[in-house]
Design a protein around this motif. Structure first.
Motif, PDB file in Angstrom:
ATOM      1  N   GLU A 109       0.794  -1.231   0.000  1.00  0.00           N
ATOM      2  CA  GLU A 109       0.000   0.000   0.000  1.00  0.00           C
ATOM      3  C   GLU A 109       0.827   1.282   0.000  1.00  0.00           C
ATOM      4  OE1 GLU A 109      -3.245   0.142   2.744  1.00  0.00           O
ATOM      5  OE2 GLU A 109      -3.892  -1.892   2.250  1.00  0.00           O
ATOM      6  N   VAL A 110       1.902   1.302   0.799  1.00  0.00           N
ATOM      7  CA  VAL A 110       2.657   2.560   0.909  1.00  0.00           C
ATOM      8  C   VAL A 110       4.146   2.425   0.601  1.00  0.00           C
ATOM      9  CG1 VAL A 110       0.985   3.692   2.418  1.00  0.00           C
ATOM     10  CG2 VAL A 110       2.827   2.345   3.439  1.00  0.00           C
ATOM     11  N   GLY A 111       4.555   1.259   0.078  1.00  0.00           N
ATOM     12  CA  GLY A 111       5.897   1.100  -0.469  1.00  0.00           C
ATOM     13  C   GLY A 111       7.050   1.125   0.509  1.00  0.00           C
ATOM     14  N   ILE A 112       6.789   0.859   1.773  1.00  0.00           N
ATOM     15  CA  ILE A 112       7.871   0.894   2.753  1.00  0.00           C
ATOM     16  C   ILE A 112       8.219  -0.522   3.215  1.00  0.00           C
ATOM     17  CG2 ILE A 112       7.347   3.218   3.548  1.00  0.00           C
ATOM     18  CD1 ILE A 112       5.971   1.919   6.021  1.00  0.00           C
ATOM     19  N   GLU A 113       9.433  -0.651   3.707  1.00  0.00           N
ATOM     20  CA  GLU A 113       9.891  -1.915   4.282  1.00  0.00           C
ATOM     21  C   GLU A 113       9.939  -1.763   5.800  1.00  0.00           C
ATOM     22  OE1 GLU A 113      10.376  -4.783   2.713  1.00  0.00           O
ATOM     23  OE2 GLU A 113       9.873  -3.848   0.798  1.00  0.00           O
ATOM     24  N   ILE A 114       9.397  -2.741   6.478  1.00  0.00           N
ATOM     25  CA  ILE A 114       9.378  -2.744   7.943  1.00  0.00           C
ATOM     26  C   ILE A 114      10.018  -4.036   8.419  1.00  0.00           C
ATOM     27  CG2 ILE A 114       7.898  -2.802   9.988  1.00  0.00           C
ATOM     28  CD1 ILE A 114       5.771  -1.327   8.309  1.00  0.00           C
ATOM     29  N   ALA A 115      10.919  -3.932   9.384  1.00  0.00           N
ATOM     30  CA  ALA A 115      11.497  -5.126  10.007  1.00  0.00           C
ATOM     31  C   ALA A 115      10.551  -5.613  11.098  1.00  0.00           C
ATOM     32  CB  ALA A 115      12.863  -4.793  10.607  1.00  0.00           C
ATOM     33  N   ALA A 116      10.398  -6.910  11.218  1.00  0.00           N
ATOM     34  CA  ALA A 116       9.495  -7.487  12.219  1.00  0.00           C
ATOM     35  C   ALA A 116       9.805  -6.968  13.619  1.00  0.00           C
ATOM     36  CB  ALA A 116       9.570  -9.013  12.178  1.00  0.00           C
ATOM     37  N   ARG A 117      11.067  -6.730  13.931  1.00  0.00           N
ATOM     38  CA  ARG A 117      11.449  -6.252  15.263  1.00  0.00           C
ATOM     39  C   ARG A 117      10.930  -4.842  15.551  1.00  0.00           C
ATOM     40  NH1 ARG A 117      15.929  -6.110  12.159  1.00  0.00           N
ATOM     41  NH2 ARG A 117      16.851  -4.063  11.797  1.00  0.00           N
ATOM     42  N   ASP A 118      10.545  -4.102  14.498  1.00  0.00           N
ATOM     43  CA  ASP A 118      10.056  -2.737  14.672  1.00  0.00           C
ATOM     44  C   ASP A 118       8.531  -2.647  14.765  1.00  0.00           C
ATOM     45  OD1 ASP A 118      12.615  -1.589  14.676  1.00  0.00           O
ATOM     46  OD2 ASP A 118      12.672  -1.642  12.472  1.00  0.00           O
ATOM     47  N   VAL A 119       7.858  -3.795  14.712  1.00  0.00           N
ATOM     48  CA  VAL A 119       6.402  -3.853  14.812  1.00  0.00           C
ATOM     49  C   VAL A 119       6.024  -4.045  16.275  1.00  0.00           C
ATOM     50  CG1 VAL A 119       4.333  -5.131  14.160  1.00  0.00           C
ATOM     51  CG2 VAL A 119       6.189  -4.819  12.490  1.00  0.00           C
ATOM     52  N   GLU A 120       5.190  -3.151  16.780  1.00  0.00           N
ATOM     53  CA  GLU A 120       4.732  -3.244  18.174  1.00  0.00           C
ATOM     54  C   GLU A 120       3.221  -3.434  18.213  1.00  0.00           C
ATOM     55  OE1 GLU A 120       6.084  -0.174  20.820  1.00  0.00           O
ATOM     56  OE2 GLU A 120       7.890   0.122  19.629  1.00  0.00           O
ATOM     57  N   PHE A 121       2.781  -4.503  18.898  1.00  0.00           N
ATOM     58  CA  PHE A 121       1.351  -4.699  19.087  1.00  0.00           C
ATOM     59  C   PHE A 121       0.805  -3.517  19.883  1.00  0.00           C
ATOM     60  CE2 PHE A 121      -1.921  -5.789  22.159  1.00  0.00           C
ATOM     61  CZ  PHE A 121      -2.960  -6.088  21.289  1.00  0.00           C
ATOM     62  N   ALA A 122      -0.378  -3.015  19.486  1.00  0.00           N
ATOM     63  CA  ALA A 122      -0.950  -1.867  20.182  1.00  0.00           C
ATOM     64  C   ALA A 122      -2.394  -2.079  20.635  1.00  0.00           C
ATOM     65  CB  ALA A 122      -0.878  -0.627  19.290  1.00  0.00           C
ATOM     66  N   HIS A 123      -3.212  -2.762  19.821  1.00  0.00           N
ATOM     67  CA  HIS A 123      -4.632  -2.835  20.171  1.00  0.00           C
ATOM     68  C   HIS A 123      -5.337  -3.911  19.346  1.00  0.00           C
ATOM     69  CE1 HIS A 123      -8.387  -1.262  21.746  1.00  0.00           C
ATOM     70  NE2 HIS A 123      -8.904  -1.366  20.535  1.00  0.00           N
ATOM     71  N   VAL A 124      -6.339  -4.542  19.964  1.00  0.00           N
ATOM     72  CA  VAL A 124      -7.260  -5.421  19.241  1.00  0.00           C
ATOM     73  C   VAL A 124      -8.656  -4.868  19.434  1.00  0.00           C
ATOM     74  CG1 VAL A 124      -8.363  -7.688  19.156  1.00  0.00           C
ATOM     75  CG2 VAL A 124      -5.897  -7.528  19.387  1.00  0.00           C
ATOM     76  N   LEU A 125      -9.366  -4.696  18.336  1.00  0.00           N
ATOM     77  CA  LEU A 125     -10.745  -4.230  18.362  1.00  0.00           C
ATOM     78  C   LEU A 125     -11.605  -5.353  17.775  1.00  0.00           C
ATOM     79  CD1 LEU A 125     -12.008  -0.757  17.400  1.00  0.00           C
ATOM     80  CD2 LEU A 125     -13.155  -2.762  16.502  1.00  0.00           C
ATOM     81  N   HIS A 126     -12.527  -5.866  18.595  1.00  0.00           N
ATOM     82  CA  HIS A 126     -13.418  -6.927  18.123  1.00  0.00           C
ATOM     83  C   HIS A 126     -14.720  -6.291  17.687  1.00  0.00           C
ATOM     84  CE1 HIS A 126     -15.506 -11.034  18.921  1.00  0.00           C
ATOM     85  NE2 HIS A 126     -15.326 -10.794  17.642  1.00  0.00           N
TER      86      HIS A 126
END
Length: 147
Positions: A62-79
């Motif tokens: 969608e936005v053409g960026i690369e993200i390393a898995a280590r830089d992903v932080e869980f923030a919220h779950v909305l059911h």
């Protein structure tokens, strides 16, 4: 008595935060859901895909960026009804943010979380608010529990 197993779609949502604390939103176009409204980069998990892998894939598509898995932080779950919407924050990535799907997104913009546009998908507004408040879980669109 046989009870039908609950089936749910899982959405992954990228709350991309820039150095000024703003979040990236795109205006939806020709998607059949929320067209004309803003939303964070997001998508549904594919079969056999982990939440983090799906988020990284959606960010690239969608936005053409690369993200390393280590830089992903869980923030919220909305059911919400038959969906589980997982929100993750990312503050570090490589590559310029680019609208890679102009047929599905008419514009990208950075917004202060406290001043989101009026034209935003409702559950996305709720999710961003909960992320910024540090609340890990919420429900949206359900009748209140009785008991």
């Amino acid at each position: 008595m046989t009870v039908e197993k609950y089936r749910v779609l899982v959405g992954v949502h990228l709350v991309l935060v820039d150095g000024q604390g703003r979040v990236l939103l795109g205006r939806r176009l020709n998607t059949g859901f929320g067209d004309g409204l803003f939303h964070v980069p997001a998508g549904h998990l594919e079969a056999g895909e982990s939440a983090v892998a799906g988020l990284i894939r959606e960010a690239r598509e969608e936005v053409g960026i690369e993200i390393a898995a280590r830089d992903v932080e869980f923030a919220h779950v909305l059911h919400s009804d038959e969906r589980v919407q997982m929100f993750f924050t990312v503050r570090r990535w490589t590559g310029p943010v680019t609208n890679c799907e102009p047929e599905k997104c008419s514009e990208l913009g950075w917004f202060e979380p406290a001043r989101l546009p009026d034209e935003i998908v409702g559950y996305c507004r709720v999710g961003i608010g909960k992320v910024m408040a540090g609340q890990p879980f919420s429900e949206c669109g359900w009748e209140p529990a009785r008991g």
